[in-house]
Design a protein around this motif. Sequence first.
Motif, PDB file in Angstrom:
ATOM      1  N   PRO A 159       0.838  -1.210   0.000  1.00 46.08           N
ATOM      2  CA  PRO A 159       0.000   0.000   0.000  1.00 46.08           C
ATOM      3  C   PRO A 159       0.870   1.256   0.000  1.00 46.08           C
ATOM      4  O   PRO A 159       0.960   1.982   0.988  1.00 46.08           O
ATOM      5  CB  PRO A 159      -0.806  -0.147   1.291  1.00 46.08           C
ATOM      6  N   VAL A 160       1.518   1.541  -1.122  1.00 49.52           N
ATOM      7  CA  VAL A 160       2.555   2.569  -1.145  1.00 49.52           C
ATOM      8  C   VAL A 160       2.018   3.968  -0.870  1.00 49.52           C
ATOM      9  O   VAL A 160       2.723   4.799  -0.272  1.00 49.52           O
ATOM     10  CB  VAL A 160       3.338   2.536  -2.471  1.00 49.52           C
ATOM     11  N   ALA A 161       0.800   4.263  -1.293  1.00 47.78           N
ATOM     12  CA  ALA A 161       0.254   5.599  -1.020  1.00 47.78           C
ATOM     13  C   ALA A 161       0.121   5.821   0.487  1.00 47.78           C
ATOM     14  O   ALA A 161       0.495   6.888   1.012  1.00 47.78           O
ATOM     15  CB  ALA A 161      -1.095   5.766  -1.717  1.00 47.78           C
ATOM     16  N   GLU A 162      -0.377   4.823   1.189  1.00 50.42           N
ATOM     17  CA  GLU A 162      -0.507   4.910   2.646  1.00 50.42           C
ATOM     18  C   GLU A 162       0.867   4.988   3.314  1.00 50.42           C
ATOM     19  O   GLU A 162       1.087   5.787   4.243  1.00 50.42           O
ATOM     20  CB  GLU A 162      -1.262   3.679   3.161  1.00 50.42           C
ATOM     21  N   LEU A 163       1.802   4.195   2.842  1.00 51.66           N
ATOM     22  CA  LEU A 163       3.147   4.179   3.429  1.00 51.66           C
ATOM     23  C   LEU A 163       3.870   5.501   3.188  1.00 51.66           C
ATOM     24  O   LEU A 163       4.633   5.971   4.041  1.00 51.66           O
ATOM     25  CB  LEU A 163       3.952   3.020   2.841  1.00 51.66           C
ATOM     26  N   ALA A 164       3.624   6.124   2.025  1.00 48.11           N
ATOM     27  CA  ALA A 164       4.232   7.427   1.738  1.00 48.11           C
ATOM     28  C   ALA A 164       3.719   8.490   2.703  1.00 48.11           C
ATOM     29  O   ALA A 164       4.490   9.344   3.171  1.00 48.11           O
ATOM     30  CB  ALA A 164       3.941   7.827   0.297  1.00 48.11           C
ATOM     31  N   THR A 167       5.410   8.098   5.964  1.00 51.72           N
ATOM     32  CA  THR A 167       6.793   8.560   5.876  1.00 51.72           C
ATOM     33  C   THR A 167       6.881  10.075   6.020  1.00 51.72           C
ATOM     34  O   THR A 167       7.803  10.608   6.649  1.00 51.72           O
ATOM     35  CB  THR A 167       7.403   8.118   4.532  1.00 51.72           C
ATOM     36  N   ARG A 168       5.910  10.774   5.458  1.00 49.69           N
ATOM     37  CA  ARG A 168       5.917  12.239   5.521  1.00 49.69           C
ATOM     38  C   ARG A 168       5.839  12.767   6.951  1.00 49.69           C
ATOM     39  O   ARG A 168       6.311  13.872   7.234  1.00 49.69           O
ATOM     40  CB  ARG A 168       4.759  12.803   4.701  1.00 49.69           C
ATOM     41  N   THR A 169       5.248  12.005   7.846  1.00 48.32           N
ATOM     42  CA  THR A 169       5.095  12.485   9.226  1.00 48.32           C
ATOM     43  C   THR A 169       6.430  12.658   9.925  1.00 48.32           C
ATOM     44  O   THR A 169       6.509  13.386  10.926  1.00 48.32           O
ATOM     45  CB  THR A 169       4.211  11.523  10.048  1.00 48.32           C
ATOM     46  N   VAL A 170       7.496  12.006   9.433  1.00 48.09           N
ATOM     47  CA  VAL A 170       8.811  12.178  10.055  1.00 48.09           C
ATOM     48  C   VAL A 170       9.748  12.980   9.138  1.00 48.09           C
ATOM     49  O   VAL A 170      10.944  13.079   9.403  1.00 48.09           O
ATOM     50  CB  VAL A 170       9.449  10.817  10.418  1.00 48.09           C
ATOM     51  N   GLY A 171       9.212  13.551   8.069  1.00 52.27           N
ATOM     52  CA  GLY A 171      10.004  14.414   7.207  1.00 52.27           C
ATOM     53  C   GLY A 171      10.968  13.708   6.285  1.00 52.27           C
ATOM     54  O   GLY A 171      11.870  14.338   5.719  1.00 52.27           O
ATOM     55  N   ALA A 172      10.815  12.405   6.105  1.00 49.08           N
ATOM     56  CA  ALA A 172      11.710  11.640   5.228  1.00 49.08           C
ATOM     57  C   ALA A 172      11.143  11.600   3.812  1.00 49.08           C
ATOM     58  O   ALA A 172       9.969  11.915   3.573  1.00 49.08           O
ATOM     59  CB  ALA A 172      11.897  10.230   5.765  1.00 49.08           C
ATOM     60  N   LEU A 173      11.988  11.194   2.865  1.00 48.92           N
ATOM     61  CA  LEU A 173      11.557  11.018   1.485  1.00 48.92           C
ATOM     62  C   LEU A 173      11.058   9.596   1.273  1.00 48.92           C
ATOM     63  O   LEU A 173      11.516   8.660   1.937  1.00 48.92           O
ATOM     64  CB  LEU A 173      12.712  11.311   0.522  1.00 48.92           C
ATOM     65  N   PHE A 174      10.136   9.449   0.308  1.00 42.01           N
ATOM     66  CA  PHE A 174       9.587   8.129  -0.004  1.00 42.01           C
ATOM     67  C   PHE A 174       9.818   7.814  -1.470  1.00 42.01           C
ATOM     68  O   PHE A 174       9.426   8.577  -2.358  1.00 42.01           O
ATOM     69  CB  PHE A 174       8.098   8.054   0.312  1.00 42.01           C
ATOM     70  N   HIS A 175      10.457   6.670  -1.717  1.00 40.58           N
ATOM     71  CA  HIS A 175      10.712   6.169  -3.063  1.00 40.58           C
ATOM     72  C   HIS A 175      10.060   4.806  -3.222  1.00 40.58           C
ATOM     73  O   HIS A 175      10.051   4.003  -2.283  1.00 40.58           O
ATOM     74  CB  HIS A 175      12.220   6.040  -3.308  1.00 40.58           C
ATOM     75  N   THR A 176       9.518   4.548  -4.400  1.00 39.44           N
ATOM     76  CA  THR A 176       8.991   3.218  -4.683  1.00 39.44           C
ATOM     77  C   THR A 176       9.562   2.681  -5.987  1.00 39.44           C
ATOM     78  O   THR A 176       9.626   3.390  -7.000  1.00 39.44           O
ATOM     79  CB  THR A 176       7.447   3.214  -4.747  1.00 39.44           C
ATOM     80  N   ASP A 177      10.033   1.443  -5.927  1.00 43.69           N
ATOM     81  CA  ASP A 177      10.429   0.709  -7.117  1.00 43.69           C
ATOM     82  C   ASP A 177       9.135   0.173  -7.725  1.00 43.69           C
ATOM     83  O   ASP A 177       8.557  -0.803  -7.236  1.00 43.69           O
ATOM     84  CB  ASP A 177      11.372  -0.431  -6.728  1.00 43.69           C
ATOM     85  N   ALA A 178       8.686   0.838  -8.785  1.00 43.13           N
ATOM     86  CA  ALA A 178       7.419   0.467  -9.431  1.00 43.13           C
ATOM     87  C   ALA A 178       7.652  -0.196 -10.775  1.00 43.13           C
ATOM     88  O   ALA A 178       6.780  -0.165 -11.650  1.00 43.13           O
ATOM     89  CB  ALA A 178       6.536   1.707  -9.588  1.00 43.13           C
ATOM     90  N   VAL A 179       8.813  -0.821 -10.932  1.00 43.82           N
ATOM     91  CA  VAL A 179       9.183  -1.439 -12.201  1.00 43.82           C
ATOM     92  C   VAL A 179       8.143  -2.465 -12.645  1.00 43.82           C
ATOM     93  O   VAL A 179       7.811  -2.553 -13.831  1.00 43.82           O
ATOM     94  CB  VAL A 179      10.588  -2.063 -12.088  1.00 43.82           C
ATOM     95  N   GLN A 180       7.616  -3.253 -11.695  1.00 44.60           N
ATOM     96  CA  GLN A 180       6.642  -4.282 -12.066  1.00 44.60           C
ATOM     97  C   GLN A 180       5.215  -3.742 -12.130  1.00 44.60           C
ATOM     98  O   GLN A 180       4.336  -4.381 -12.723  1.00 44.60           O
ATOM     99  CB  GLN A 180       6.697  -5.442 -11.065  1.00 44.60           C
ATOM    100  N   ALA A 181       4.977  -2.584 -11.528  1.00 45.45           N
ATOM    101  CA  ALA A 181       3.608  -2.057 -11.438  1.00 45.45           C
ATOM    102  C   ALA A 181       3.231  -1.179 -12.625  1.00 45.45           C
ATOM    103  O   ALA A 181       2.109  -1.264 -13.146  1.00 45.45           O
ATOM    104  CB  ALA A 181       3.436  -1.279 -10.137  1.00 45.45           C
ATOM    105  N   VAL A 182       4.149  -0.312 -13.045  1.00 44.38           N
ATOM    106  CA  VAL A 182       3.825   0.640 -14.108  1.00 44.38           C
ATOM    107  C   VAL A 182       3.551  -0.109 -15.410  1.00 44.38           C
ATOM    108  O   VAL A 182       4.346  -0.933 -15.846  1.00 44.38           O
ATOM    109  CB  VAL A 182       4.970   1.655 -14.292  1.00 44.38           C
ATOM    110  N   GLY A 183       2.421   0.179 -16.007  1.00 43.58           N
ATOM    111  CA  GLY A 183       2.003  -0.504 -17.223  1.00 43.58           C
ATOM    112  C   GLY A 183       1.112  -1.692 -16.970  1.00 43.58           C
ATOM    113  O   GLY A 183       0.483  -2.206 -17.899  1.00 43.58           O
ATOM    114  N   ARG A 184       1.062  -2.148 -15.696  1.00 48.08           N
ATOM    115  CA  ARG A 184       0.203  -3.279 -15.344  1.00 48.08           C
ATOM    116  C   ARG A 184      -0.911  -2.875 -14.391  1.00 48.08           C
ATOM    117  O   ARG A 184      -1.924  -3.568 -14.287  1.00 48.08           O
ATOM    118  CB  ARG A 184       1.041  -4.391 -14.710  1.00 48.08           C
ATOM    119  N   LEU A 185      -0.696  -1.775 -13.699  1.00 41.74           N
ATOM    120  CA  LEU A 185      -1.700  -1.225 -12.795  1.00 41.74           C
ATOM    121  C   LEU A 185      -1.897   0.249 -13.129  1.00 41.74           C
ATOM    122  O   LEU A 185      -0.946   0.926 -13.537  1.00 41.74           O
ATOM    123  CB  LEU A 185      -1.236  -1.333 -11.336  1.00 41.74           C
ATOM    124  N   PRO A 186      -3.097   0.791 -12.938  1.00 47.07           N
ATOM    125  CA  PRO A 186      -3.262   2.243 -13.085  1.00 47.07           C
ATOM    126  C   PRO A 186      -2.439   2.965 -12.016  1.00 47.07           C
ATOM    127  O   PRO A 186      -2.460   2.588 -10.845  1.00 47.07           O
ATOM    128  CB  PRO A 186      -4.768   2.449 -12.858  1.00 47.07           C
TER     129      PRO A 186
END
Length: 396
Positions: A159-164, A167-186
Amino acid sequence: MQPVYLDNNATSRTDPAVVEAMLPCFTECFGNPSSGYAFGSAAAAAVRSARKRVQALVGAAHDHEIVFTSGGTESDNTAILSALNVMAGRDEVVVSAVEHPAVLTLCRHLESDRGVKVRIIPVDGRGRLDVDAFQAVLSARTAIVSLMWANNETGVIFPVAELAEMTRTVGALFHTDAVQAVGRLPVDLKETGIDMLSLSAHKLHGPKGVGALYVRRGTPFAPSILGGRQERARRAGTENVPGIVGLGKAAECAMDTVSAEGPRIARLRDRLEQGLQQRIDGTHVNGDTTARLPNTCNIAFEGVESDALVALLDRAGIACSSGSACTSGSTEPSHVLKAMAVPPQFLRGAVRFSLSRDTGEADIARVLAVMPEIVGRLRKPMPSQPFNQPSGLVHA
């Protein structure tokens, strides 16, 4: 018989429309995009068009948020290294136990060579992230969280949107490896707090050797490759114009097909999975079957070695894999399945079938027709060999 290709999480067939779009970049539109004359301007225009197409595919707010790279590994490395360089006073990276080697290998290196603290979050038996453990490690020391959108071996979706947002609550950056998701999920990044995202062309029917890193506007960033001022000084080096154009065309094709093809591919995957379970005793599906990619089936067979199974399927003209292509050659069981505590009798007998929009009913029928015999053959005990005592030896 026609070969059956079911290893699309390793790479996908380049779409003929993508090849057609790329060809003029070798012979006609071959200029350097940084050159001011007409040949260069034409190449620069082709790169701009491709950037807009990738922007549309991932739902980025601005086209300049797309930075072209050589692929997913470079994008992953760049995101993590950049965060550690720009987030002053922060020296911790948070990842999951099932990340791609592009992330985990870098993190091991950073831990041993730079003293970076790497926080590794466990997953449960279905490959789902322990969100409570994740929240517990977030702190003012966290520079970046890097968590995959979808797992390359099991297809399990985080659930990357929720996890991002967490992450924002502690001021850190959030990165996601979406190599398998992009093109297969909206994907719509405008609706999330994701700061950076990695994608790769060859997973969505584009060419190999090209990808992109999404960097949200306003995100502090330090480039990893220095030199010229290409990509708004975020990635030096003359642009791979044919590859970028191919990625742009692949993004356009994915935009046109992802909504319709996802459900169709999921039905084929379910037919494959259910058919194997019905025909072969001692099977075990690895990973969450409710939140996963529509194209991925990771299934294990008791009493079978996956490498032998993959080899016999290859002889039958069927391509699949025993895990990530980036760990090919390793004799160790999958780190993903080990992290999920897959039962020992299934750990070494897992194979991954990954479908694409090229996959049809006949492909699934072919696998279901040959798998029972192949698994049965591998489960048969080897015939015992008679012991022939060498002549001339006398035993008391």
